[in-house]
Design an enzyme around this catalytic site. Sequence first.
Site, short mmCIF file in Angstrom:
data_model
loop_
_atom_site.label_atom_id
_atom_site.label_comp_id
_atom_site.label_asym_id
_atom_site.label_seq_id
_atom_site.Cartn_x
_atom_site.Cartn_y
_atom_site.Cartn_z
NE ARG A 49 -1.70 2.62 2.47
CZ ARG A 49 -1.26 3.84 2.76
NH1 ARG A 49 -1.16 4.75 1.81
NH2 ARG A 49 -0.89 4.15 3.99
CG ASP A 50 2.73 4.70 2.93
OD1 ASP A 50 2.57 5.48 1.99
OD2 ASP A 50 3.14 5.05 4.05
CG HIS A 86 2.67 5.43 8.98
ND1 HIS A 86 2.25 4.33 8.26
CD2 HIS A 86 3.18 6.30 8.08
CE1 HIS A 86 2.50 4.54 6.97
NE2 HIS A 86 3.06 5.72 6.83
CG HIS A 146 7.12 8.10 5.53
ND1 HIS A 146 7.04 7.96 4.18
CD2 HIS A 146 5.96 7.61 6.02
CE1 HIS A 146 5.86 7.43 3.85
NE2 HIS A 146 5.19 7.21 4.96
CB CYS A 148 8.02 11.85 0.85
SG CYS A 148 7.50 13.50 1.31
CG ASN A 184 6.42 3.70 4.66
OD1 ASN A 184 5.58 4.09 5.47
ND2 ASN A 184 6.21 3.74 3.36
ZN ZN Z 1 3.16 6.72 4.98
#
Ligand code: ZN
Length: 319
Positions: free
Chosen positions: A22-23, A217, A219, A250, A259
Amino acid sequence: MADYTANMKLPARVSICEVVTRDGLQNEKEVMATERKNLLIQAVVAAGVKIVEAGSFVNPKAVPQMADTEQVFANIASNSTQKDVEYRALILNKRGIERAYECGVKKAKLTLSASQSHQKANANQSHDEIFANFAAIAEFAKLNGVTLSGAISTAFGCPFEGAVPVEAIIDITKRYDEIGVGELSLSDTTGMADPALVYRNVSIMKERFPGIVWNLHFHNTRGMGLANVLAGMQAGVSRFDASLGGLGGCPFAPGASGNIATEDLVHMLDLMGIETGIDLGKLLEAAKMLQGFVGRELASAVLKAGRNSDLHERVLKLD
Ligand code: ZN
């Protein structure tokens, strides 16, 4: 000798949510084939990961990487060996929860930005408008047996506004609480958190909302990801998101790290004697597979340098 590390206030066990499909993939230019996502999910689960954020039910035109999330969940459902794992999906609106429900998803994650300008840039909605929608989603979820969690992105800083006051996070948490969402993630979406800020804000939030289950969460955009995990643990959090290979971009810092890497996190926790239930060797194999899929060197430190234990073995052989 006294156990000096007892003063560090560390959890005995940490639970990790793997977000690579996902991310991790969201900002990748080249859309990854569904079958490869399937292989990655199977590999991290085989390594012992118990929570996987597998995809998101969002507008496929806006996020082409996530257009196949229905198929990703169909593959998960057909794999009977993965039943004790929680597979969650990110959703933003009513259509998202309906799609998730149709796929048999049991856990869906809502998300919004703590900063109004980041929120406007991403979804062009105010917090009032968003929570009106979230209330309808919560009702649908309750009726249909889907559990919701919530994320607060840019919780430690916003690329447009800079510092995000903790009052903004408190306000959003109250609103999540009102619609019955009791598991929340504070997300450092663009890597602006530092350990002191994490410790302070998390301590405030835990004190104000003792009934909420907190996730963090981070990064690693500016190299502070694992330091922030340590600060989070010391503030009493034991649930963290991470992405295999440190994948995840990002959009406001092109070329920056993504991440925190799951294997770097597991490696650190292993050394600290904190249980994760994850086999680091198998996880590294999965990260190598991912590196092959994306065709470039990933940001993960342990993937590059190897484990401490690998080095010790090498030294012993040289002797
Ligand atoms: Zn994220």
